[in-house]
Write an enzyme that holds these catalytic residues in place. Structure first.
Site, PDB file in Angstrom:
ATOM      1  N   HIS A 123      -7.946 -12.874   0.336  1.00 23.90           N
ATOM      2  CA  HIS A 123      -7.567 -11.992   1.564  1.00 23.90           C
ATOM      3  C   HIS A 123      -7.586 -12.784   2.977  1.00 23.90           C
ATOM      4  O   HIS A 123      -6.827 -12.601   3.974  1.00 23.90           O
ATOM      5  CB  HIS A 123      -8.481 -10.790   1.850  1.00 23.90           C
ATOM      6  CG  HIS A 123      -8.005  -9.748   2.661  1.00 23.90           C
ATOM      7  ND1 HIS A 123      -6.693  -9.118   2.044  1.00 23.90           N
ATOM      8  CD2 HIS A 123      -8.269  -9.470   3.644  1.00 23.90           C
ATOM      9  CE1 HIS A 123      -6.429  -8.361   3.078  1.00 23.90           C
ATOM     10  NE2 HIS A 123      -7.294  -8.346   4.134  1.00 23.90           N
TER      11      HIS A 123
ATOM     12  N   ARG B 147      -4.512 -14.311   3.403  1.00 21.84           N
ATOM     13  CA  ARG B 147      -3.527 -13.551   4.150  1.00 21.84           C
ATOM     14  C   ARG B 147      -3.841 -13.730   5.544  1.00 21.84           C
ATOM     15  O   ARG B 147      -2.679 -13.632   6.495  1.00 21.84           O
ATOM     16  CB  ARG B 147      -3.738 -12.037   3.860  1.00 21.84           C
ATOM     17  CG  ARG B 147      -2.737 -10.962   4.405  1.00 21.84           C
ATOM     18  CD  ARG B 147      -2.849  -9.836   3.637  1.00 21.84           C
ATOM     19  NE  ARG B 147      -2.780  -8.674   4.339  1.00 21.84           N
ATOM     20  CZ  ARG B 147      -1.346  -8.005   4.652  1.00 21.84           C
ATOM     21  NH1 ARG B 147      -0.371  -8.759   4.187  1.00 21.84           N
ATOM     22  NH2 ARG B 147      -1.281  -6.925   5.309  1.00 21.84           N
TER      23      ARG B 147
ATOM     24  N   TYR C 278      -4.783 -10.021  13.904  1.00 19.11           N
ATOM     25  CA  TYR C 278      -4.358 -11.195  13.772  1.00 19.11           C
ATOM     26  C   TYR C 278      -4.182 -12.028  14.851  1.00 19.11           C
ATOM     27  O   TYR C 278      -3.885 -13.484  14.647  1.00 19.11           O
ATOM     28  CB  TYR C 278      -3.273 -11.141  12.581  1.00 19.11           C
ATOM     29  CG  TYR C 278      -3.744 -10.444  11.318  1.00 19.11           C
ATOM     30  CD1 TYR C 278      -4.369 -11.235  10.406  1.00 19.11           C
ATOM     31  CD2 TYR C 278      -3.576  -9.140  10.914  1.00 19.11           C
ATOM     32  CE1 TYR C 278      -4.571 -10.690   9.295  1.00 19.11           C
ATOM     33  CE2 TYR C 278      -3.873  -8.551   9.850  1.00 19.11           C
ATOM     34  CZ  TYR C 278      -4.284  -9.117   8.949  1.00 19.11           C
ATOM     35  OH  TYR C 278      -4.658  -8.784   7.765  1.00 19.11           O
TER      36      TYR C 278
ATOM     37  N   LYS D  45       0.854  -1.223  -0.046  1.00 15.81           N
ATOM     38  CA  LYS D  45      -0.056  -0.032  -0.085  1.00 15.81           C
ATOM     39  C   LYS D  45       0.859   1.198  -0.012  1.00 15.81           C
ATOM     40  O   LYS D  45       1.897   1.294   0.677  1.00 15.81           O
ATOM     41  CB  LYS D  45      -1.031   0.052   1.281  1.00 15.81           C
ATOM     42  CG  LYS D  45      -2.137  -0.854   1.205  1.00 15.81           C
ATOM     43  CD  LYS D  45      -3.051  -0.852   2.285  1.00 15.81           C
ATOM     44  CE  LYS D  45      -4.237  -1.696   2.221  1.00 15.81           C
ATOM     45  NZ  LYS D  45      -5.108  -1.549   3.372  1.00 15.81           N
TER      46      LYS D  45
END
Length: 323
Positions: free
Chosen positions: A266, A269, A302, A193
């Site tokens: 995603h 991830r 996470y 990003k």
């Protein structure tokens, strides 16, 4: 993106895009949020029906209109989002964040405003959902689900291996060039990003999968390769697209019996991050750098602790054996 917007908003968006190097998607979200706010405000100040908000033009609002925005009007806008547009707290928080950035810019950079009307408005509270992820066994099943008789076996196997081992974003994986990979395949560079580059070190599984793919990369494409530096190629000899990767992942999820459960690229991830933290005991600060996060708080979503770790923690108490 800038069509129909007043100069003050265009100036802010240009600053975000060119100076702060925000992604086109992020800038588009700023534009959408600001367009909604100023349409609402124009309708309210002119006593128009709220049903007409989405049809209003705002290219005629000027410096005086913007400088006259009050804290009360922003608060009322949040109420409008909640009750009229039925926006959830997370969406309202994002729109408020856009307004904060806009008014802060025009208070401290352009000096258009003497006072920031959004400065002291509290962010709507929302519950952070735990990321959805595959278990270790499900991850192995997914990687093993790729048919070895498929002409794209080596490519698809390598893609899934990188996703589940490295925690890359979809755009990062698709954007990998051959020149980004170290000659000994010990590491590669991805562009994340905001065009920020970071190094990802490759483990044994990744090196093996990439080696197998590179050996057949040329022969797996039956047409002339038009993007020779792209790592992953489509059947047309071009850099593989986001949609093709998403389609492949969806197909393999179905093939491994994991279809229809809300998994996506995603979520792979999320899976990589969770497996590294729960199974590999990777430190959260190292995980932050691996995932390319700017803030540690982003990484912490996470680090949900597995049930087994909670059980082990309870057993580790020195009083656990006392009867």
């Amino acid at each position: 993106m800038y069509e129909g917007l007043p100069q003050e908003i265009i100036q802010f968006l240009s600053y975000k895009e060119t100076v702060q190097n925000r992604s086109p998607l992020t800038v588009a979200e700023y534009a959408s949020d600001l367009r909604t706010f100023f349409r609402y405000l124009k309708a309210k100040r002119n006593k128009l029906k709220m049903e007409e908000v989405d049809e209003l033009s705002i290219d005629d609002i000027g410096r005086d209109f913007i400088a006259g925005v009050t804290e009360t009007e922003i608060f009322e806008f949040l109420l409008y989002l909640a009750y009229d547009r039925k926006n959830n707290p997370r969406t309202r928080a994002r729109k408020l964040s856009s307004l904060r950035a806009f008014f802060k810019y025009h208070t401290h950079k352009t000096r258009l405003l003497d006072k920031d009307p959004a400065e002291y408005i509290d962010t709507p509270q929302f519950h952070t959902m735990l990321p959805k992820y595959l278990s270790l066994d499900e991850s192995i099943d997914l990687i093993d689900s790729v048919s070895k008789t498929s002409h794209s076996y080596a490519r698809d196997h390598a893609i899934l291996t990188l996703f589940l081992n490295c925690g890359m974003r979809l755009s990062e994986l698709v954007g990998i060039n051959l020149s980004d990979i170290a000659s000994d395949m010990s590491k590669l560079v991805v562009t994340g990003k905001g065009a920020k580059m970071r190094t990802i070190y490759l483990n044994t599984a990744c090196r093996s999968a990439l080696k197998d793919y590179l050996e057949v990369r040329q022969s797996s494409v039956n047409v002339r390769i038009t993007e020779p530096n792209a790592l992953f190629l489509s059947n047309r000899g071009k850099r593989i697209s986001n949609k093709t990767v998403q389609w492949m992942v969806k197909k393999q999820l179905a093939q491994s019996g994991l279809g229809g459960k809300g998994y996506s690229t995603h979520k792979l991830r999320h899976t990589a991050a969770t497996l590294m933290y729960n199974e590999g005991n990777v430190d959260v600060r190292a995980l932050k750098d691996i995932l390319g996060h700017e803030q540690l708080t982003t990484t912490q979503i996470y680090t949900h602790v597995s049930d087994q770790k909670l059980k082990d923690a309870m057993e580790a108490n020195p009083l656990a054996k006392k009867k």
